[in-house]
Design a protein around this motif. Structure first.
Motif, PDB file in Angstrom:
ATOM      1  N   TRP B 468       8.827  10.831 -46.712  1.00  0.00           N
ATOM      2  CA  TRP B 468      10.230  11.207 -46.517  1.00  0.00           C
ATOM      3  C   TRP B 468      10.298  12.444 -45.641  1.00  0.00           C
ATOM      4  N   SER B 469      11.038  12.380 -44.542  1.00  0.00           N
ATOM      5  CA  SER B 469      11.395  13.615 -43.853  1.00  0.00           C
ATOM      6  C   SER B 469      12.580  14.201 -44.624  1.00  0.00           C
ATOM      7  N   SER B 470      12.825  15.494 -44.467  1.00  0.00           N
ATOM      8  CA  SER B 470      13.955  16.097 -45.187  1.00  0.00           C
ATOM      9  C   SER B 470      15.266  15.464 -44.721  1.00  0.00           C
ATOM     10  N   ASP B 471      15.298  15.076 -43.441  1.00  0.00           N
ATOM     11  CA  ASP B 471      16.473  14.426 -42.876  1.00  0.00           C
ATOM     12  C   ASP B 471      16.717  13.066 -43.544  1.00  0.00           C
ATOM     13  N   LYS B 475      19.772  11.769 -46.166  1.00  0.00           N
ATOM     14  CA  LYS B 475      20.642  10.641 -45.833  1.00  0.00           C
ATOM     15  C   LYS B 475      20.503   9.472 -46.801  1.00  0.00           C
TER      16      LYS B 475
END
Lengths: 151, 526
Positions: B468-471, B475
């Motif tokens: 997981w990216s923080s972005d 989302k």
């Protein structure tokens, strides 16, 4: 085991040789710096073929990796380049800026490299899809976005 | 400085592993929310749950739901329970995507864990199931002071002992800071009383002498080791060792390896199941018995107002079947799930496609003798290197056993993992031996056989774990975890403990708790 290992390696080398593919060598193995000058052929044989397999044959398990040999979707260079840049269905994105790849433990390819590997895929494995694309064309496509700042 | 800038700085200085540790240290890797056994009392009579995947998440859910009175069935793609909870032992065969089959030739009792290999003491959910399933655990050493830190570009490529790098780094830093303190450079920052306390603490922390110097003496040797150890009788006198200079330590970059046991996920005590991590999956599998249907490849998941039906192909016979239940808990890894037709809403569908899976490699190498113990006096723990293999993990069990032994010969992420994935399994093994012999020259003489698992070539996950990216998390994470009609997802990908089995356990308990609430609310009409 040693005999079997040697035999398997010989067979692996043979099969790669027969299909006319570059054999993975050590040129990229020392450090991250090594990737920056890799061309399309090298990127395919060192990265893409991990999933899409030597010869672009793809693979089927619980899910599948698309077979690139004869893939009609490759007639759209935009589809191919967008997928390399942004990833798809679990495939890592390769278009993140160099300072952001750590977050998803992926790898940065320049627009030129993306163009080069797309050109490689579209002209190998029996594919003959359209004209070569350039870094400028890749640059115009959407790239993965930067994550928001965290405090 | 924002958290992201800090990470970026650490990342540039020290690479991805250090970054990940920093993220963990700063609270990105949260503590397990496990608070004890789940209460699912009052299950409606006859209510049923179909579980997809018999990894740690799926089997945790099945175990609890069955005990609570639900009718439970699991569909599993592999012919074994456990998923990524897995040990490869002598006699096992493994065929990766692309069709390469490896036959493991390890001696009896020896194994490699291609997936998870350590359990932090605070992963209380997983430890709870080890306990009730009767899976014995033993200590896993993250830090071994006598293991190596190695840079191919420093000290002529000669590996250094962890204790020497740690003692010398700490000693020199303490000496510098005490010098600054005594020269009153810190007067603006601390009071006179605190300066005195700081000096005493630096002397203790850095093993400094009475003049606040770090040098060649018995005090520093008590930390870094001696040139000649103290003994008994006439040859008893210890000889102190010569510390390295500060710039040698700094230039080497080996200080990056010092905090490898400091972050929360890696702090002592850590554990491993006796006999291999796969013992947990095997014990769950025995406990659940015929609840699990193996060799079942899910090809479609369809829900209606009344229930959920999964279509699957028996990979042994090729026959198509279906299984139905009131509810479905799906633990299928996202790269696979993203390709399975499933009628959920756009939000969950988008979340399923939003998470790239990490590339990771593990190589297990069997050697004819345990030279790391016999010659190098390394009992368990990990050596770190800047070579592509990244790690050498020593077995945390069977010390002093006279026969063969198995090392984790490589544990790789990122670019190097992708490159190793692109090789054939025998090439990966050969490369791991070649690189590892730069740290242990005994490799070439003692190598016996090996196995290599590239997670992107795993037919049942198509990647190691969800990155997981923080972005993407901002989302999509909640959409991934929310129940969609009668379908809920679980697994490490539906947790903040990415890549850890505890993420699977806690996400499963969280999801079945919510399914249970809905089932109870709908009563026996479900």
């Amino acid at each position: 085991m040693k005999t079997r290992l040697a035999l398997t390696l010989a067979l692996a080398a043979l099969s790669l040789g027969l299909s006319g593919l570059a054999r993975a060598d050590d040129s990229l193995f020392t450090s991250k710096e090594g990737i920056e000058h890799a061309d399309g052929a090298s990127i395919y044989t060192h990265i893409c073929q991990g999933c899409h397999m030597p010869g672009g044959l793809g693979a089927i398990g619980a899910g599948h990796y698309p077979k690139l040999a004869g893939d009609p979707k490759l007639s759209s260079w935009q589809y191919a380049a967008f997928t390399v840049l942004n990833g798809r269905n679990g495939m890592p994105p390769f278009g993140l800026p160099p300072d952001q790849v750590w977050e998803t433990r992926t790898v940065h390819l320049s627009d030129e490299q993306v163009a080069d590997v797309v050109n490689y895929i579209r002209t190998h494995f029996g594919n003959n899809d359209g004209e070569a694309i350039t870094a400028a064309q890749v640059k115009a496509l959407p790239h993965p976005s930067a994550p928001p700042a965290q405090d | 400085m924002t958290r992201r800038e800090l990470f970026k700085m650490i990342g540039m200085a020290a690479g991805g592993a250090a970054m990940y540790q920093a993220m963990s240290t700063l609270g990105y890797a949260a503590e397990s929310p496990f608070k004890g056994p789940i209460d699912l009392s009052g299950a409606p009579k006859g209510a049923s749950v179909l579980i997809l995947g018999s990894g740690v998440a799926g089997m945790t859910a099945a175990y609890e739901l069955r005990n609570a009175g639900y009718k439970v069935q699991i569909l599993e793609y592999n012919n074994r329970p456990g998923g990524r909870n897995w040990s490869i032992r002598g006699g096992d065969s493994y065929t990766e995507l692309g069709g390469y089959t490896q036959h493991c030739e390890f001696d009896k009792g020896l194994y490699i864990n291609p997936g998870p290999w350590r359990i932090p003491y605070h992963h209380r959910g997983l430890l709870h199931y080890c306990k009730i399933l009767g899976v014995p655990i033993e200590a896993f050493f993250q830090i071994n002071y006598n293991a190596y830190l190695h840079s191919s570009k420093a000290f002529g490529g000669k590996p250094q002992r962890y204790r020497e790098i740690k003692a010398d780094y700490q000693g020199h830093v303490a000496e510098l800071l005490s010098k600054a303190t005594r020269q009153h450079s810190l007067d603006d920052a601390i009071s006179k009383e605190d300066a005195e306390k700081l000096l005493e603490s630096l002397r203790s922390w850095g093993a400094l002498d009475k003049d606040f110097k770090y040098g060649k003496n018995l005090t520093s040797s008590e930390r870094r080791g001696y040139e000649k150890d103290p003994g008994g009788g006439l040859t008893a006198v210890p000889i102190p060792s010569q510390p390295m200079g500060l710039s040698d330590v700094l230039d080497s970059g080996l200080w990056q390896g010092i905090p490898s046991g400091d972050n929360y996920d890696m702090q002592t005590a850590l554990f491993q199941p006796v006999g291999g991590m796969g013992r947990i999956g095997e014990a769950f599998g025995r406990e659940l018995g015929s609840v699990i249907r193996y060799n079942s490849k899910v090809t479609k998941i369809e829900q209606s107002e009344r229930g959920v039906t999964a279509t699957y192909v028996d990979t042994a016979t090729g026959a198509t079947h279906s299984a139905s239940a009131d509810w479905c808990l799906c633990t299928i890894p996202l790269p696979v799930l993203a390709q399975i037709p499933m009628n959920v809403g756009q939000k969950m569908a988008a979340a399923i496609s939003a998470v790239p899976y990490a590339s990771a490699i593990k190589v297990g190498l069997q050697f004819k003798r345990r030279f790391w113990e016999e010659d190098d006096h390394i009992y368990g723990g990990i050596s770190y290197t800047d070579l592509p293999i990244t790690n050498i993990g020593y077995p945390n069990c069977d010390y002093h056993s006279p026969g063969k032994g198995v090392l984790l010969g490589a544990y790789i992420w990122g670019l190097n993992a992708m490159e190793f994935t692109a090789m054939t399994p025998p090439e990966r093994v050969m490369k791991a031996v070649e690189y590892g012999s730069q740290i242990h020259p005994q490799y070439k003489q003692e190598f016996d056989n090996g196995v290599a698992v590239a997670w992107h070539r795993s037919p049942f996950t198509m990647g190691c774990y969800g990155m997981w990216s923080s972005d993407a998390r901002a989302k999509h994470y909640e959409d991934l975890c929310r129940i969609d009609g009668r379908i809920a997802l679980a697994g490490e990908h539906a947790s903040y403990l990415g890549g850890w089995q505890e993420g699977g356990v806690t996400s499963a308990l969280d999801a079945i708790g919510r399914i249970h609430q809905r089932a109870v609310a709908q009563g026996s009409k479900a």
